[in-house]
Design a protein around this motif. Structure first.
Motif, PDB file in Angstrom:
ATOM      1  N   GLN A 289      25.465  40.165  45.864  1.00 20.72           N
ATOM      2  CA  GLN A 289      25.929  39.108  46.759  1.00 20.72           C
ATOM      3  C   GLN A 289      25.713  37.721  46.147  1.00 20.72           C
ATOM      4  O   GLN A 289      26.598  36.867  46.161  1.00 20.72           O
ATOM      5  N   SER A 290      24.540  37.507  45.586  1.00 18.35           N
ATOM      6  CA  SER A 290      24.214  36.200  45.012  1.00 18.35           C
ATOM      7  C   SER A 290      25.107  35.858  43.825  1.00 18.35           C
ATOM      8  O   SER A 290      25.614  34.733  43.716  1.00 18.35           O
ATOM      9  N   TYR A 291      25.300  36.827  42.932  1.00 21.61           N
ATOM     10  CA  TYR A 291      26.113  36.566  41.745  1.00 21.61           C
ATOM     11  C   TYR A 291      27.564  36.264  42.106  1.00 21.61           C
ATOM     12  O   TYR A 291      28.170  35.320  41.579  1.00 21.61           O
ATOM     13  N   VAL A 292      28.126  37.076  43.016  1.00 27.01           N
ATOM     14  CA  VAL A 292      29.540  36.889  43.359  1.00 27.01           C
ATOM     15  C   VAL A 292      29.747  35.581  44.109  1.00 27.01           C
ATOM     16  O   VAL A 292      30.658  34.804  43.794  1.00 27.01           O
TER      17      VAL A 292
ATOM     18  N   LEU B 162      41.596  31.381  40.193  1.00 21.70           N
ATOM     19  CA  LEU B 162      40.214  31.437  39.731  1.00 21.70           C
ATOM     20  C   LEU B 162      39.314  32.096  40.771  1.00 21.70           C
ATOM     21  O   LEU B 162      38.429  32.891  40.441  1.00 21.70           O
ATOM     22  N   GLN B 163      39.544  31.775  42.042  1.00 24.55           N
ATOM     23  CA  GLN B 163      38.755  32.362  43.120  1.00 24.55           C
ATOM     24  C   GLN B 163      38.964  33.878  43.182  1.00 24.55           C
ATOM     25  O   GLN B 163      38.015  34.654  43.276  1.00 24.55           O
ATOM     26  N   VAL B 164      40.220  34.272  43.137  1.00 26.42           N
ATOM     27  CA  VAL B 164      40.554  35.691  43.272  1.00 26.42           C
ATOM     28  C   VAL B 164      39.983  36.502  42.104  1.00 26.42           C
ATOM     29  O   VAL B 164      39.447  37.602  42.294  1.00 26.42           O
ATOM     30  N   GLU B 165      40.082  35.966  40.898  1.00 25.96           N
ATOM     31  CA  GLU B 165      39.575  36.690  39.728  1.00 25.96           C
ATOM     32  C   GLU B 165      38.061  36.881  39.793  1.00 25.96           C
ATOM     33  O   GLU B 165      37.548  37.927  39.383  1.00 25.96           O
ATOM     34  N   ALA B 166      37.360  35.893  40.301  1.00 23.84           N
ATOM     35  CA  ALA B 166      35.898  36.015  40.413  1.00 23.84           C
ATOM     36  C   ALA B 166      35.513  37.125  41.383  1.00 23.84           C
ATOM     37  O   ALA B 166      34.574  37.894  41.132  1.00 23.84           O
ATOM     38  N   VAL B 167      36.239  37.232  42.503  1.00 25.91           N
ATOM     39  CA  VAL B 167      35.941  38.279  43.482  1.00 25.91           C
ATOM     40  C   VAL B 167      36.354  39.644  42.951  1.00 25.91           C
ATOM     41  O   VAL B 167      35.626  40.637  43.073  1.00 25.91           O
ATOM     42  N   ASN B 168      37.539  39.712  42.335  1.00 19.66           N
ATOM     43  CA  ASN B 168      38.039  40.988  41.817  1.00 19.66           C
ATOM     44  C   ASN B 168      37.143  41.548  40.725  1.00 19.66           C
ATOM     45  O   ASN B 168      37.036  42.777  40.554  1.00 19.66           O
ATOM     46  N   ALA B 169      36.467  40.654  39.989  1.00 22.22           N
ATOM     47  CA  ALA B 169      35.570  41.101  38.920  1.00 22.22           C
ATOM     48  C   ALA B 169      34.409  41.925  39.467  1.00 22.22           C
ATOM     49  O   ALA B 169      33.849  42.763  38.754  1.00 22.22           O
ATOM     50  N   ALA B 170      34.047  41.705  40.732  1.00 28.67           N
ATOM     51  CA  ALA B 170      32.948  42.462  41.333  1.00 28.67           C
ATOM     52  C   ALA B 170      33.309  43.933  41.486  1.00 28.67           C
ATOM     53  O   ALA B 170      32.444  44.811  41.358  1.00 28.67           O
ATOM     54  N   LEU B 171      34.581  44.232  41.764  1.00 28.89           N
ATOM     55  CA  LEU B 171      35.011  45.630  41.868  1.00 28.89           C
ATOM     56  C   LEU B 171      34.822  46.357  40.541  1.00 28.89           C
ATOM     57  O   LEU B 171      34.402  47.512  40.502  1.00 28.89           O
ATOM     58  N   LEU B 172      35.134  45.673  39.454  1.00 23.57           N
ATOM     59  CA  LEU B 172      34.914  46.264  38.135  1.00 23.57           C
ATOM     60  C   LEU B 172      33.421  46.479  37.896  1.00 23.57           C
ATOM     61  O   LEU B 172      33.007  47.479  37.306  1.00 23.57           O
ATOM     62  N   GLY B 173      32.618  45.541  38.369  1.00 23.38           N
ATOM     63  CA  GLY B 173      31.174  45.632  38.159  1.00 23.38           C
ATOM     64  C   GLY B 173      30.546  46.815  38.856  1.00 23.38           C
ATOM     65  O   GLY B 173      29.576  47.400  38.346  1.00 23.38           O
TER      66      GLY B 173
END
Length: 425
Positions: A66-69, A123-134
């Protein structure tokens, strides 16, 4: 799902050319270079989020995720607003750089505010979508991206049919990203019970760690702007906006085919990141085995698929584009198919090095690629007319240089003493 994304892209290119023609579509592609430049506002935080979330997910720490995203979303929001202001302020200078004039320049200036807002939101969307990969859900991330592209295509088709013209494209892109954003947020809530947009979750320590990794990735990503986007600007300046779609279509053929085989390889990065955290001999051995299997796969399967598509490139392009087909597309497509295959060979090494934190090698590969492309393109433009084929040759040569460097970097890492490898990972 990767094949579905390619099919949607193919339909989109066909639709845009039919409705807009090469000249008008070339204006959009030239202006859309700004969206590539928007990655400067990302500061490399998307891959940093993937790596950090993978680490926290492996520890079973949803609070850390949560903190990182949330921290990344807030950070890219701030940088995105700054970037959007620059785009609006220097919109006329951008059209001058592209050597657009008359109606084309007026259209480009009209699109600039839309592109500026869209760049911030991406930029916002890519940051959130990266969490799914994580969290290891590449399948869900790809599903959401497919839905987004399909929504974009349907929206653009409707808007163009009703006569809204060139503004239909940024409007459709914006709606597609809204859909991707909503889908990603819902999936994260369902999988790990997390709302990625919580201002109270901003953490200074997380921000420093994200920036430490992200800025080093950013320096490499920024250099990617000096490949395709650089060549599009050169083509717009030297040959006119109508030449840009020829290069773009040929580039899309090679890179979309590459993406079909690359998609599964993206899982290498979070897995290597997880194994690297153990700093054990077993972990190092498993990383080497993952890389070896991936390299064998792309080499054996890729040569057959890319070779076949190169053979049927002309009839394939004729059927795809129908009356919008141009003969100069064929040699461009074949050159960029060869370049895309060579680039694919370097993908396992790229994700392995990225997951292991070997960002110096990543930056080196991008630097070599950018330098080779600029040198070949500039020299070629000085001696010959700068055509889409010349741009394609420069791109393919740059991809070869980058792949050679990546393979050399990964070979040197695996040949290092065990103690050194453990420290590296």
């Amino acid at each position: 799902m990767a094949v579905g994304n390619v099919l949607v892209s193919a339909l989109a290119y066909r639709l845009y050319l039919e409705q807009l023609g090469y000249e008008q579509y070339g204006v959009w592609l030239s202006v859309a270079v700004v969206l590539n430049a928007a990655q400067f506002g990302n500061l490399g935080l998307a891959p940093a989020v993937t790596k950090s979330v993978a680490h926290e997910h492996g520890k079973g720490n949803p609070g850390g995720i949560q903190s990182y995203v949330s921290t990344a979303v807030i950070a890219v929001g701030a940088t995105g607003v700054i970037f959007a202001g620059i785009v609006v302020l220097f919109g006329r200078s951008i059209t001058t750089l592209l050597k657009l004039s008359g109606p084309s320049a007026a259209q480009a200036l009209h699109l600039m505010p839309f592109v500026a807002v869209l760049s911030v939101y991406i930029l916002q969307v890519e940051a959130v979508n990266a969490a799914l990969l994580g969290i290891g859900r590449l399948d869900l991330a790809m599903f959401a991206q497919f839905g987004s592209r399909l929504l974009t295509l349907v929206t653009a088709s409707l808007l163009l049919t009703f006569g809204y013209g060139l503004p239909s494209l940024p409007a459709a892109d914006c709606l597609g990203y809204v859909g991707l954003h909503a889908a990603t947020v819902l999936l994260l809530r369902k999988r790990i019970g997390m709302n990625p947009i919580r201002l109270s979750a901003f953490d200074k320590k997380c921000f420093r760690q994200l920036m430490s990794f992200g800025v080093r990735v950013f320096s490499a990503s920024a250099l990617s702007f000096l490949l395709g986007p650089f060549n599009k600007v050169m083509l717009a300046r030297c040959s006119g906006a109508g030449a840009v779609p020829v290069y773009e279509l040929a580039y899309a053929v090679g890179m979309n085919l590459r993406s079909c085989l690359e998609t599964g390889l993206r899982a290498i990065m979070p897995e290597v990141s997880r194994l690297s955290a153990t700093e054990s001999r077993t972990g190092v051995g498993r990383i080497a085995a993952i890389h070896r299997r991936a390299l064998v796969f792309v080499g054996s399967v890729g040569v057959v698929i890319f070779g076949f598509v190169m053979l049927i490139a002309e009839p394939l392009l004729r059927v795809w584009l129908a009356e919008r087909f141009r003969p100069e597309l064929v040699p461009c497509a074949r050159v960029l198919l060869a370049g895309a295959f060579i680039s694919l060979i370097g993908v396992p090494s790229y994700y392995t090095l990225l997951g292991a934190g070997r960002l110096g090698s990543i930056t080196g590969s991008h630097s070599i690629q950018a330098g080779a492309n600029i040198a070949i393109a500039s020299l070629g433009a000085w001696v010959f007319p700068f055509t889409p084929l010349l741009a394609a040759c420069a791109t393919a040569a740059a991809m070869f240089a980058s792949t050679a460097y990546l393979l050399r970097s990964i070979t040197m890492r695996h040949s290092a003493p065990e103690s050194c490898r453990s420290r590296t990972l």
